[in-house]
Design a protein around this motif. Structure first.
Motif, short mmCIF file in Angstrom:
data_model
loop_
_atom_site.label_atom_id
_atom_site.label_comp_id
_atom_site.label_asym_id
_atom_site.label_seq_id
_atom_site.Cartn_x
_atom_site.Cartn_y
_atom_site.Cartn_z
N MET A 292 47.29 46.88 45.60
CA MET A 292 47.94 46.61 44.32
C MET A 292 49.46 46.68 44.40
O MET A 292 50.15 46.14 43.53
N GLU A 293 50.00 47.30 45.42
CA GLU A 293 51.46 47.30 45.57
C GLU A 293 52.00 45.87 45.66
O GLU A 293 53.10 45.58 45.19
N ILE A 294 51.21 44.98 46.28
CA ILE A 294 51.61 43.58 46.38
C ILE A 294 51.24 42.82 45.10
O ILE A 294 52.04 42.05 44.56
N VAL A 295 50.03 43.03 44.61
CA VAL A 295 49.57 42.32 43.41
C VAL A 295 50.49 42.59 42.22
O VAL A 295 50.75 41.71 41.40
N GLU A 296 51.02 43.79 42.14
CA GLU A 296 51.89 44.15 41.01
C GLU A 296 53.21 43.40 41.03
O GLU A 296 53.96 43.42 40.05
N LYS A 297 53.52 42.71 42.12
CA LYS A 297 54.72 41.88 42.16
C LYS A 297 54.54 40.61 41.33
O LYS A 297 55.52 39.91 41.04
N ILE A 298 53.29 40.30 40.97
CA ILE A 298 53.01 39.12 40.16
C ILE A 298 53.36 39.43 38.70
O ILE A 298 52.84 40.37 38.12
N SER A 299 54.22 38.61 38.14
CA SER A 299 54.77 38.90 36.81
C SER A 299 53.86 38.47 35.67
O SER A 299 54.08 38.88 34.53
N ILE A 300 52.83 37.66 35.94
CA ILE A 300 51.97 37.15 34.88
C ILE A 300 50.78 38.09 34.70
O ILE A 300 49.95 38.24 35.61
N GLU A 301 50.69 38.71 33.55
CA GLU A 301 49.71 39.78 33.34
C GLU A 301 48.28 39.31 33.51
O GLU A 301 47.46 39.98 34.16
N SER A 302 47.93 38.15 32.95
CA SER A 302 46.55 37.68 33.02
C SER A 302 46.15 37.39 34.47
O SER A 302 45.02 37.68 34.88
N LEU A 303 47.07 36.83 35.24
CA LEU A 303 46.78 36.54 36.64
C LEU A 303 46.69 37.82 37.45
O LEU A 303 45.83 37.96 38.32
N ARG A 304 47.56 38.75 37.15
CA ARG A 304 47.54 40.04 37.83
C ARG A 304 46.22 40.76 37.59
O ARG A 304 45.63 41.34 38.51
N GLN A 305 45.70 40.66 36.38
CA GLN A 305 44.44 41.32 36.04
C GLN A 305 43.26 40.64 36.74
O GLN A 305 42.36 41.31 37.26
N SER A 306 43.27 39.30 36.80
CA SER A 306 42.17 38.60 37.47
C SER A 306 42.16 38.90 38.96
O SER A 306 41.10 39.05 39.58
N LEU A 307 43.33 39.02 39.56
CA LEU A 307 43.41 39.39 40.98
C LEU A 307 42.97 40.83 41.20
O LEU A 307 42.32 41.15 42.19
N SER A 308 43.32 41.68 40.26
CA SER A 308 42.87 43.06 40.33
C SER A 308 41.35 43.13 40.32
O SER A 308 40.73 43.87 41.11
N ASP A 309 40.71 42.35 39.43
CA ASP A 309 39.25 42.30 39.37
C ASP A 309 38.66 41.74 40.67
O ASP A 309 37.64 42.23 41.15
N ARG A 310 39.32 40.72 41.19
CA ARG A 310 38.84 40.10 42.44
C ARG A 310 38.91 41.08 43.60
O ARG A 310 38.00 41.17 44.44
N LEU A 311 39.97 41.87 43.67
CA LEU A 311 40.10 42.86 44.74
C LEU A 311 39.13 44.01 44.56
O LEU A 311 38.62 44.56 45.54
N THR A 312 38.85 44.37 43.32
CA THR A 312 37.83 45.41 43.07
C THR A 312 36.47 44.91 43.55
O THR A 312 35.72 45.65 44.19
N GLU A 313 36.17 43.65 43.27
CA GLU A 313 34.92 43.05 43.73
C GLU A 313 34.89 43.04 45.27
O GLU A 313 33.86 43.33 45.89
N TRP A 314 36.02 42.69 45.89
CA TRP A 314 36.09 42.65 47.35
C TRP A 314 35.86 44.04 47.94
O TRP A 314 35.13 44.19 48.92
N ALA A 315 36.44 45.05 47.34
CA ALA A 315 36.32 46.41 47.85
C ALA A 315 34.89 46.94 47.73
O ALA A 315 34.48 47.83 48.49
N ASN A 316 34.14 46.40 46.79
CA ASN A 316 32.75 46.86 46.61
C ASN A 316 31.81 46.15 47.58
O ASN A 316 30.63 46.46 47.61
#
Length: 446
Positions: free
Chosen positions: A422-446
């Motif tokens: 998330m240190e890299i993902v948080e560099k993305i300034s668009i909140e909706s895109l940042r959230q979708s990537l966060s969900d995608r990485l959570t899915e990847w980690a599982n």
């Protein structure tokens, strides 16, 4: 017309690299002939360049850690134009101006360019459409074509192959002092077994500001190859926020190039996320062509199974009082392989510059592989520069600390992975895109 090479001529495992590169060039030339764009001089030069090159192998320093042998088994043909109206993709960002392609061919075009009552301030359109429009945009198209393939590094073999074979150019042009409030999104979708060449040209005039999102996705079930070249021209004082998302199917070879030319006082930021593809390579080259230039490059690759992701970068500082920051993070699991080769060149003329480069790698499996090669090449004598690389595993004491707070071992590991990424993902300034990537990485980690 260029004759096609039959699949049987290149499908044998014993095929040599010269024959295979010739086959790819034949397919690229045929796709260019079908596109109808008036770029013969540019195409001919690209064809000559590719003809003088060889298909990369482990003997080439730039490809030492990235083996393309599997690609030689795939007799890729050029992608036909789809006539399926349903191919248009849903917008990644609802409020964005979106230009979508399917296998390199346009599948949706914005209803019109963002514009004032007199002349357009922002144009987001394929070059093929600009050529057909009114006199103003035809003249602009002529100006735009003079910028194509002019950024340094255009003679690299896959870049030249892309120039020889793209079917259209996605053009983003922003006029002087124009601030584009909403993101501009270029969505690239691929399906079927084919090779496609995707091209983008972004011209940000002086003191303009924009956010550009490039997304690369594809359906599963077919082997394919995508090359992508995106050129940025930033005039004095321009600001560009570039977000690059690669989530191709697991049977895709994705070879991408981003080339940036920055004039004085300009600012460029790239945040590149690589999650998909069987083999992906992103070559990011930034040339600071003026003083007081600011560059930020952030990247994240999350890999598993037998994926390979290769990040190559070149940052050239040639003027004083400039700055640059690069942070590349890789997470590798199973038998995945991550490569980082980042070079920072500081010329003698680039006095009083500040550059920092860091590559951090997290290995989740003993069978995973990391190859990292950060480089500083400094000729100037009055600069502040640093670089470094780390390769580590999840720390037992960090997992234990979280367990002592009532979190299970499995949850603790997922939290640590999430925090690392998330240190890299948080560099993305668009909140909706940042959230979708966060969900995608959570899915990847599982």
């Amino acid at each position: 017309m260029t004759k096609s090479v039959s699949a049987t001529n290149v499908s044998a495992s014993s095929v040599n690299r010269a024959t295979y590169l010739k086959h790819l060039l034949t397919q690229a030339s045929a796709a260019a002939d079908e596109s109808g764009l008036p770029l013969k001089v540019l195409r001919d030069q690209a064809i000559k360049t590719v003809s003088d090159r060889t298909f990369p192998s482990g003997r080439d320093e730039e490809w030492r850690f990235t083996d393309l042998s599997d690609m030689l088994e795939k007799p890729f043909q050029r992608a036909p134009k789809s006539t399926d109206a349903s191919a248009t993709t849903a917008a990644l960002i609802a409020e964005a101006t979106t230009l979508a392609t399917l296998n390199g061919h346009i599948s949706s075009i914005p209803a019109k360019s963002i514009q004032t009552e007199s002349t357009p301030n922002v144009i987001v359109a394929p070059l093929s459409e600009l050529i057909k429009r009114d006199d103003y945009e035809q003249k602009l198209a002529s100006t735009i074509t003079k910028r194509l393939a002019q950024v340094q590094g255009s003679e690299e073999v896959f870049t030249a192959l892309n120039t020889a074979g793209f079917t259209d150019v996605m053009v983003v042009w922003v006029s002087e002092n124009q601030v584009v409030e909403h993101p501009i999104c270029l969505e690239r979708k691929a399906e079927g077994e084919a090779v496609t060449h995707l091209r983008t040209l972004v011209i940000a005039q002086s003191h303009s500001k924009l956010t550009l999102i490039e997304s690369f996705t594809g359906t599963a079930g077919s082997d394919r190859c995508n090359t992508s070249v995106t050129e940025f021209w930033l005039a004095e004082g321009a600001q560009v926020n570039h977000i690059r998302l690669q989530d191709e199917s697991s049977q895709t070879f994705h070879i991408g190039k981003t080339a940036v030319d920055q004039a004085a006082n300009s600012r460029y930021q790239c945040t590149a996320i690589d999650l998909g593809a069987k083999l992906s390579r992103h070559h990011l080259e930034v040339y600071q062509a003026g003083p007081q230039t600011d560059t930020h490059m952030y990247g994240l690759s999350a890999l598993r199974d037998r994926q390979l992701a290769d990040t190559h970068s070149l940052l050239t500082l040639t003027h004083p009082h400039s700055s640059a920051t690069q942070v590349q993070k890789n997470i590798v699991d199973d038998r995945a392989h991550a490569v980082f080769n980042g070079r920072v060149f500081v010329d003698k003329t680039a006095q009083l510059t500040n550059a920092a480069q860091l590559n951090r790698n997290l290995m989740l499996s003993s069978k995973a592989r990391i190859d990292t090669k950060p480089e500083l090449d400094i000729v100037a004598d009055n600069v502040k520069c640093a670089h470094g690389a780390t390769v580590s595993q999840l720390q037992a004491d960090e997992v234990f600390y979280l367990q002592s707070r009532g979190i299970s071992s499995e949850q603790a590991q997922r939290l640590l992975l999430y925090g690392f990424a998330m240190e890299i993902v948080e560099k993305i300034s668009i909140e909706s895109l940042r959230q979708s990537l966060s969900d995608r990485l959570t899915e990847w980690a599982n």
